[in-house]
Design an enzyme around this catalytic site. Structure first.
Site, PDB file in Angstrom:
ATOM      1  N   ILE A  25       0.826  -1.208   0.000  1.00  0.00           N
ATOM      2  CA  ILE A  25       0.000   0.000   0.000  1.00  0.00           C
ATOM      3  C   ILE A  25       0.869   1.271   0.000  1.00  0.00           C
ATOM      4  O   ILE A  25       0.408   2.336  -0.401  1.00  0.00           O
ATOM      5  CB  ILE A  25      -0.979  -0.023   1.209  1.00  0.00           C
ATOM      6  CG1 ILE A  25      -2.208   0.821   0.926  1.00  0.00           C
ATOM      7  CG2 ILE A  25      -0.315   0.373   2.495  1.00  0.00           C
ATOM      8  CD1 ILE A  25      -3.167   0.231  -0.054  1.00  0.00           C
ATOM      9  N   GLU A  34       7.581  -3.998  10.673  1.00  0.00           N
ATOM     10  CA  GLU A  34       6.308  -3.308  10.895  1.00  0.00           C
ATOM     11  C   GLU A  34       5.164  -4.292  11.115  1.00  0.00           C
ATOM     12  O   GLU A  34       4.373  -4.117  12.038  1.00  0.00           O
ATOM     13  CB  GLU A  34       6.024  -2.413   9.682  1.00  0.00           C
ATOM     14  CG  GLU A  34       4.758  -1.587   9.786  1.00  0.00           C
ATOM     15  CD  GLU A  34       4.455  -0.841   8.482  1.00  0.00           C
ATOM     16  OE1 GLU A  34       5.397  -0.449   7.763  1.00  0.00           O
ATOM     17  OE2 GLU A  34       3.262  -0.683   8.187  1.00  0.00           O
ATOM     18  N   HIS A  83       6.709 -12.042   5.477  1.00  0.00           N
ATOM     19  CA  HIS A  83       6.429 -11.617   4.109  1.00  0.00           C
ATOM     20  C   HIS A  83       7.719 -11.299   3.377  1.00  0.00           C
ATOM     21  O   HIS A  83       8.713 -10.895   3.985  1.00  0.00           O
ATOM     22  CB  HIS A  83       5.484 -10.418   4.076  1.00  0.00           C
ATOM     23  CG  HIS A  83       5.922  -9.257   4.921  1.00  0.00           C
ATOM     24  ND1 HIS A  83       5.722  -9.212   6.291  1.00  0.00           N
ATOM     25  CD2 HIS A  83       6.563  -8.103   4.598  1.00  0.00           C
ATOM     26  CE1 HIS A  83       6.196  -8.074   6.763  1.00  0.00           C
ATOM     27  NE2 HIS A  83       6.729  -7.390   5.766  1.00  0.00           N
TER      28      HIS A  83
HETATM   29  P1  5GP Z   1       7.894  -4.599   7.138  1.00  0.00           P
HETATM   30  O1  5GP Z   1       7.067  -5.343   8.170  1.00  0.00           O
HETATM   31  O2  5GP Z   1       8.468  -5.520   6.100  1.00  0.00           O
HETATM   32  O3  5GP Z   1       8.943  -3.729   7.764  1.00  0.00           O
HETATM   33  O4  5GP Z   1       6.916  -3.605   6.378  1.00  0.00           O
HETATM   34  C1  5GP Z   1       5.562  -3.920   6.155  1.00  0.00           C
HETATM   35  C2  5GP Z   1       5.141  -3.498   4.763  1.00  0.00           C
HETATM   36  O5  5GP Z   1       3.755  -3.765   4.661  1.00  0.00           O
HETATM   37  C3  5GP Z   1       5.348  -2.014   4.453  1.00  0.00           C
HETATM   38  O6  5GP Z   1       6.017  -1.877   3.211  1.00  0.00           O
HETATM   39  C4  5GP Z   1       3.919  -1.450   4.412  1.00  0.00           C
HETATM   40  O7  5GP Z   1       3.766  -0.420   3.445  1.00  0.00           O
HETATM   41  C5  5GP Z   1       3.090  -2.659   4.071  1.00  0.00           C
HETATM   42  N1  5GP Z   1       1.751  -2.628   4.656  1.00  0.00           N
HETATM   43  C6  5GP Z   1       1.446  -2.393   5.956  1.00  0.00           C
HETATM   44  N2  5GP Z   1       0.120  -2.481   6.148  1.00  0.00           N
HETATM   45  C7  5GP Z   1      -0.421  -2.769   4.935  1.00  0.00           C
HETATM   46  C8  5GP Z   1      -1.766  -2.967   4.500  1.00  0.00           C
HETATM   47  O8  5GP Z   1      -2.735  -2.891   5.263  1.00  0.00           O
HETATM   48  N3  5GP Z   1      -1.946  -3.254   3.184  1.00  0.00           N
HETATM   49  C9  5GP Z   1      -0.893  -3.359   2.305  1.00  0.00           C
HETATM   50  N4  5GP Z   1      -1.177  -3.650   1.016  1.00  0.00           N
HETATM   51  N5  5GP Z   1       0.388  -3.170   2.688  1.00  0.00           N
HETATM   52  C10 5GP Z   1       0.620  -2.869   3.985  1.00  0.00           C
END
Ligand code: 5GP
Length: 132
Positions: free
Chosen positions: A29, A87, A92
């Site tokens: 997103i 985050e 993932h």
């Molecule tokens: P990480 O956990 O790898 O540090 O980051 C999480 C990723 O998930 C980020 O790039 C963020 O933009 C994405 N993200 C977080 N919440 C959502 C969501 O509700 N929908 C989508 N499509 N992406 C998300």
């Protein structure tokens, strides 16, 4: 239930790029590049290296197919692969169509695309994935 589990279950909307019984892919997103896609196991585990060996391996094979479809739709030098997980506590893989190294910089300002652009992109990747 993590936000990604809810996305994979269809309880929260997403721009779906690919799916099978065990894995799901959707557009990030807050993309760092056009086509930035997340690939998840439906099974909820926080840390990717806590996945059992088979799930970890199969997740990567699924991500490979998504990357092939992505590269057919988004012109790029290569599709970059990253795992952060700082985050969202649901394992993932980030797939990022790259032109330059800077496209993999997760600290830079995120890009924005309209809902129509995101949906059209996801639909194209989904069709390319299904055609593989
Ligand atoms: P990480 O956990 O790898 O540090 O980051 C999480 C990723 O998930 C980020 O790039 C963020 O933009 C994405 N993200 C977080 N919440 C959502 C969501 O509700 N929908 C989508 N499509 N992406 C998300």
């Amino acid at each position: 239930m993590s936000i990604f589990s809810k996305i994979a279950a269809g309880e929260i909307p997403s721009y779906k790029c690919a799916e099978d019984e065990r894995f799901y892919a959707f557009l990030d997103i807050n993309p760092v590049a056009y086509g930035h896609t997340l690939v998840i196991p439906r099974e909820e585990t926080d840390y990717i290296f806590d996945l059992d060996d088979k799930t970890l391996a199969d997740l990567h094979v699924f991500a490979k197919k998504v990357a092939v479809a992505l590269k057919q739709v988004v012109p790029c030098t290569k599709v970059g692969v990253a795992v952060l997980g700082l985050e969202v506590p649901h394992a993932h893989i980030h797939l990022v169509p790259m032109q330059t190294e800077g496209d993999m910089d997760f600290r830079k300002a995120k890009l924005q695309f309209s809902a129509e652009e995101m949906q059209a992109l996801a639909d194209k990747v989904y069709a390319a994935f299904k055609a593989l």
